[in-house]
Design a protein around this motif. Structure first.
Motif, mmCIF file in Angstrom:
data_model
loop_
_atom_site.group_PDB
_atom_site.id
_atom_site.type_symbol
_atom_site.label_atom_id
_atom_site.label_comp_id
_atom_site.label_asym_id
_atom_site.label_seq_id
_atom_site.Cartn_x
_atom_site.Cartn_y
_atom_site.Cartn_z
ATOM 1 N N ASN A 1 -15.196 -7.053 -24.316
ATOM 2 C CA ASN A 1 -14.703 -6.904 -25.689
ATOM 3 C C ASN A 1 -14.736 -8.220 -26.456
ATOM 4 O OD1 ASN A 1 -14.105 -4.338 -26.438
ATOM 5 N ND2 ASN A 1 -12.141 -4.300 -25.344
ATOM 6 N N ASP A 2 -14.301 -9.289 -25.776
ATOM 7 C CA ASP A 2 -14.192 -10.570 -26.467
ATOM 8 C C ASP A 2 -15.543 -11.032 -26.999
ATOM 9 O OD1 ASP A 2 -11.492 -10.725 -26.064
ATOM 10 O OD2 ASP A 2 -11.661 -11.843 -24.189
ATOM 11 N N VAL A 3 -16.503 -11.067 -26.108
ATOM 12 C CA VAL A 3 -17.796 -11.620 -26.523
ATOM 13 C C VAL A 3 -18.421 -10.737 -27.614
ATOM 14 C CG1 VAL A 3 -19.271 -10.534 -24.774
ATOM 15 C CG2 VAL A 3 -19.862 -12.780 -25.687
ATOM 16 N N LYS A 4 -18.192 -9.439 -27.531
ATOM 17 C CA LYS A 4 -18.700 -8.539 -28.570
ATOM 18 C C LYS A 4 -18.101 -8.869 -29.934
ATOM 19 C CE LYS A 4 -19.513 -4.541 -25.570
ATOM 20 N NZ LYS A 4 -18.790 -3.373 -25.044
ATOM 21 N N GLN A 5 -16.871 -9.382 -29.918
ATOM 22 C CA GLN A 5 -16.208 -9.720 -31.186
ATOM 23 C C GLN A 5 -16.368 -11.198 -31.559
ATOM 24 O OE1 GLN A 5 -12.211 -8.339 -31.285
ATOM 25 N NE2 GLN A 5 -12.832 -6.208 -31.153
ATOM 26 N N GLY A 6 -17.224 -11.869 -30.783
ATOM 27 C CA GLY A 6 -17.476 -13.273 -31.117
ATOM 28 C C GLY A 6 -16.397 -14.223 -30.616
ATOM 29 N N VAL A 7 -15.491 -13.695 -29.765
ATOM 30 C CA VAL A 7 -14.464 -14.579 -29.197
ATOM 31 C C VAL A 7 -14.975 -15.082 -27.850
ATOM 32 C CG1 VAL A 7 -12.101 -14.718 -28.333
ATOM 33 C CG2 VAL A 7 -12.600 -13.371 -30.380
ATOM 34 N N TYR A 8 -15.315 -16.362 -27.788
ATOM 35 C CA TYR A 8 -15.891 -16.930 -26.568
ATOM 36 C C TYR A 8 -14.786 -17.533 -25.722
ATOM 37 C CZ TYR A 8 -20.125 -16.404 -29.368
ATOM 38 O OH TYR A 8 -21.143 -15.903 -30.143
ATOM 39 N N THR A 9 -14.622 -16.994 -24.520
ATOM 40 C CA THR A 9 -13.528 -17.456 -23.661
ATOM 41 C C THR A 9 -14.064 -18.304 -22.501
ATOM 42 O OG1 THR A 9 -13.542 -15.394 -22.431
ATOM 43 C CG2 THR A 9 -12.034 -15.535 -24.310
ATOM 44 N N LEU B 1 -5.067 -17.767 -36.036
ATOM 45 C CA LEU B 1 -5.977 -18.189 -37.107
ATOM 46 C C LEU B 1 -7.130 -19.019 -36.529
ATOM 47 C CD1 LEU B 1 -3.463 -19.081 -39.980
ATOM 48 C CD2 LEU B 1 -5.219 -17.316 -40.070
ATOM 49 N N ASP B 2 -6.802 -19.900 -35.568
ATOM 50 C CA ASP B 2 -7.836 -20.698 -34.911
ATOM 51 C C ASP B 2 -8.869 -19.822 -34.231
ATOM 52 O OD1 ASP B 2 -6.873 -23.077 -35.653
ATOM 53 O OD2 ASP B 2 -6.003 -23.628 -33.732
ATOM 54 N N GLN B 3 -8.366 -18.797 -33.543
ATOM 55 C CA GLN B 3 -9.267 -17.921 -32.801
ATOM 56 C C GLN B 3 -10.291 -17.297 -33.745
ATOM 57 O OE1 GLN B 3 -7.807 -15.453 -29.684
ATOM 58 N NE2 GLN B 3 -8.896 -13.664 -30.399
ATOM 59 N N MET B 4 -9.814 -16.904 -34.937
ATOM 60 C CA MET B 4 -10.731 -16.290 -35.889
ATOM 61 C C MET B 4 -11.707 -17.304 -36.445
ATOM 62 S SD MET B 4 -8.816 -13.441 -37.926
ATOM 63 C CE MET B 4 -7.702 -14.632 -38.554
ATOM 64 N N ARG B 5 -11.190 -18.509 -36.675
ATOM 65 C CA ARG B 5 -12.027 -19.535 -37.247
ATOM 66 C C ARG B 5 -13.186 -19.880 -36.300
ATOM 67 N NH1 ARG B 5 -11.279 -25.264 -37.440
ATOM 68 N NH2 ARG B 5 -9.519 -24.975 -36.054
ATOM 69 N N ASP C 1 -2.607 -7.682 -34.445
ATOM 70 C CA ASP C 1 -3.871 -7.911 -33.740
ATOM 71 C C ASP C 1 -4.729 -6.656 -33.759
ATOM 72 O OD1 ASP C 1 -3.091 -10.445 -33.139
ATOM 73 O OD2 ASP C 1 -2.698 -10.087 -31.013
ATOM 74 N N ASP C 2 -4.082 -5.500 -33.572
ATOM 75 C CA ASP C 2 -4.837 -4.249 -33.562
ATOM 76 C C ASP C 2 -5.453 -3.957 -34.923
ATOM 77 O OD1 ASP C 2 -4.302 -3.835 -30.914
ATOM 78 O OD2 ASP C 2 -2.596 -2.515 -31.255
ATOM 79 N N VAL C 3 -4.746 -4.342 -35.998
ATOM 80 C CA VAL C 3 -5.317 -4.177 -37.339
ATOM 81 C C VAL C 3 -6.574 -5.033 -37.444
ATOM 82 C CG1 VAL C 3 -4.989 -4.541 -39.811
ATOM 83 C CG2 VAL C 3 -3.065 -3.805 -38.415
ATOM 84 N N VAL C 4 -6.430 -6.281 -37.014
ATOM 85 C CA VAL C 4 -7.530 -7.227 -37.128
ATOM 86 C C VAL C 4 -8.724 -6.800 -36.274
ATOM 87 C CG1 VAL C 4 -8.197 -9.586 -36.543
ATOM 88 C CG2 VAL C 4 -6.073 -9.167 -37.785
ATOM 89 N N ASP C 5 -8.434 -6.336 -35.062
ATOM 90 C CA ASP C 5 -9.524 -5.963 -34.146
ATOM 91 C C ASP C 5 -9.985 -4.524 -34.330
ATOM 92 O OD1 ASP C 5 -9.173 -8.462 -33.122
ATOM 93 O OD2 ASP C 5 -8.017 -7.801 -31.375
ATOM 94 N N ASP C 6 -9.296 -3.781 -35.187
ATOM 95 C CA ASP C 6 -9.644 -2.379 -35.393
ATOM 96 C C ASP C 6 -9.599 -1.591 -34.088
ATOM 97 O OD1 ASP C 6 -10.161 -0.481 -37.250
ATOM 98 O OD2 ASP C 6 -11.995 -1.408 -37.991
#
Lengths: 326, 326
Positions: free
Chosen positions: A234-242, A152-156, A88-93
């Motif tokens: 952090n989430d919304v900045k990365q486009g992850v809408y919770t 994978l879903d989260q990224m999609r 996850d850390d790789v993916v989120d940098d």
């Protein structure tokens, strides 16, 4: 060995968790001693160890409580959790995790990718050397597959402003609740609990995992990292809408659209504006209400277990970690 | 379904390998259909399928030849190979693989990391649903661990001009030979071969894997991708020093040092100069000599197997893929 202070209230569990860490430490041997040290630092950096704790507690449900086996399986679950964190850390940098630099920020994403892979294998190695049966391992690998499908879903669904509550719940069910459910399930099933009790255990993990992730997601909108009182977002900045955002958006999508369409170009004022909208439509409150529902379901399932000190501990632990303010 | 034309000479194996691909295809279900398609394209993009082929052949060593199980295990091995390829491409930032865009260049490294993880799990899932016993799975996960250790070693030794032949061999033993050995081993052990034959099978895979990787590494110095006749030199550009260079360097380290110290800043002339030096000290010839030794060892081990059409095929296949010009 320093555990999170929350375990001071559970001396037996504290002792077992220390042994879990020792088991993990023994199973990790990387030729590059620097990387090994970093992985081991991560182990000791005060992760809460919730998944192994629930596995240990659930291992006391049935009549056949084998402490060594319970500790091994609990260790495998934490290693799996670590593997997903590193990837996850790789993916989120992400630059840090648990206050120490992430593997990928210190050694490059190359190391981080392979170190995560390595930990996946360690997990399977521990599991297979302690599993009761092949069926048990098959079950585990199918579950881990579901966890990855959640990622994978989260990224999609990133930047998808039409994401529904249902999609959100399905995503966190894979990403988080699955691993908690796997923990309580693995504990129970190795203790020769009845079929009913094992399912019971599975539900406990699932419900508490759902509540845990919803609360974690809400905290991204309400708590600050830097002590300045500004939410992290952090989430919304990365486009992850919770959930808080999804609930609020449902009320009046067109008010959110112009802000969210900016994606990576959202300014601080845009984020400020987003918080105002979420407050206006009570997104946080509604999310907390759903978290409470899951918490209650988890607690109700716990009460169905055979009575015992372990059950009381599980009840207390679940109530305390799902309090809103942590 | 298009297989590599090399299999036209082995009709039975060709049929089985097609079923291996079908098995893999069935086991891969990713909600994001674009990614699923890309993974499936990779399956059909004409990888040589050597590892599953050897597993299928080795499954005929013992008396208990179960075709379905052999195909499942062969599929798991190819999926594992694909998982490592996808992660390798992330690490190397490779734009294409087998002529199609890599997952990470098309969808971002995020997808590539999780897709690789997902395939790891698929491998364990297939293995555990077809394994004879828990011991078998344990054996497999320990092996996969060794493969990853080989990758980590390779990265650790990047740009290390003091790398020895011994370190190189240990690295390729983990990275490549281990998976070939696992293939022949898994085939043999599920066929109820004798203990001696299983060890025999393991050795075949190990030796041929060693020869295979040495030849592959030599080709980086001798063959061209673009038809212009210029060697690729990918490895040395990435700081991965392989056998031809290591052998040549040993003869006169100080001639190589000033070139290699430039690391990423090596110019085309520097690379040209490096080739001259390797030719001068016969690095390529010496590497081929060692590859030949391993090939002969593999062939000698194959001759020890019980006679049968499968053994002749294995012998022929091994001779042909380890010919220097492929």
């Amino acid at each position: 060995m320093q555990l999170h202070p929350m375990w001071d209230a559970y001396p037996n569990l504290q002792t077992d968790l220390k042994d879990v860490l020792t088991t993990i430490e023994k199973s990790i041997q990387i030729r590059d001693k620097q990387v090994e040290k970093n992985v081991k630092d991560l182990i000791h950096a005060g992760g809460k160890l919730l998944r192994p704790a629930y596995a240990l507690l659930a291992a006391q449900i049935g009549p056949d409580h084998d402490r060594d086996r319970a500790i091994a399986v609990a260790g495998a679950l934490e290693v799996l959790h670590m593997a997903t964190l590193i990837h996850d850390d790789v993916v989120d940098d992400a630059p840090t995790r648990r206050g120490i630099p992430t593997i990928h920020s210190k050694y490059g994403r190359n190391y981080a990718v392979y170190t995560g892979d390595y930990l996946f294998c360690i997990c399977f190695k521990i599991l297979s050397s302690h599993a009761n049966s092949v069926e048990n391992i098959e079950f585990n690998s199918k579950n881990i597959e579901k966890i990855l499908m959640g990622e994978l879903d989260q990224m999609r669904m990133r930047y998808d402003i039409n994401v529904t509550v249902r999609q959100y719940l399905s995503r966190i069910s894979g990403k988080t609740a699955q691993l908690f459910a796997l923990s309580t399930f693995s504990g129970a099933s190795q203790s020769k609990a009845t079929r009913f009790q094992v399912r019971n255990a599975w539900n406990i993990g699932h419900y508490l995992g759902m509540a845990f992730q919803i609360i974690d997601d809400v905290l991204d909108y309400t708590s600050s990292d830097d002590g300045l009182g500004k939410p992290v977002l952090n989430d919304v900045k990365q486009g992850v809408y919770t959930l808080p955002l999804i609930y609020a958006m449902q009320k009046h999508p067109s008010e959110f659209q112009p802000l969210l369409e900016k994606q990576l170009d959202m300014s601080d004022e845009d984020l400020e504006q987003l918080l105002v909208l979420i407050a206006k439509y009570k997104g946080v409150e509604q999310a907390f209400t759903l978290a409470d529902k899951y918490t209650k379901k988890a607690l109700r399932e716990i009460k169905k277990l055979p009575a015992g000190a372990y059950r009381d501990q599980m009840y207390e632990l679940t109530s305390s970690i799902l309090k809103r303010n942590i």
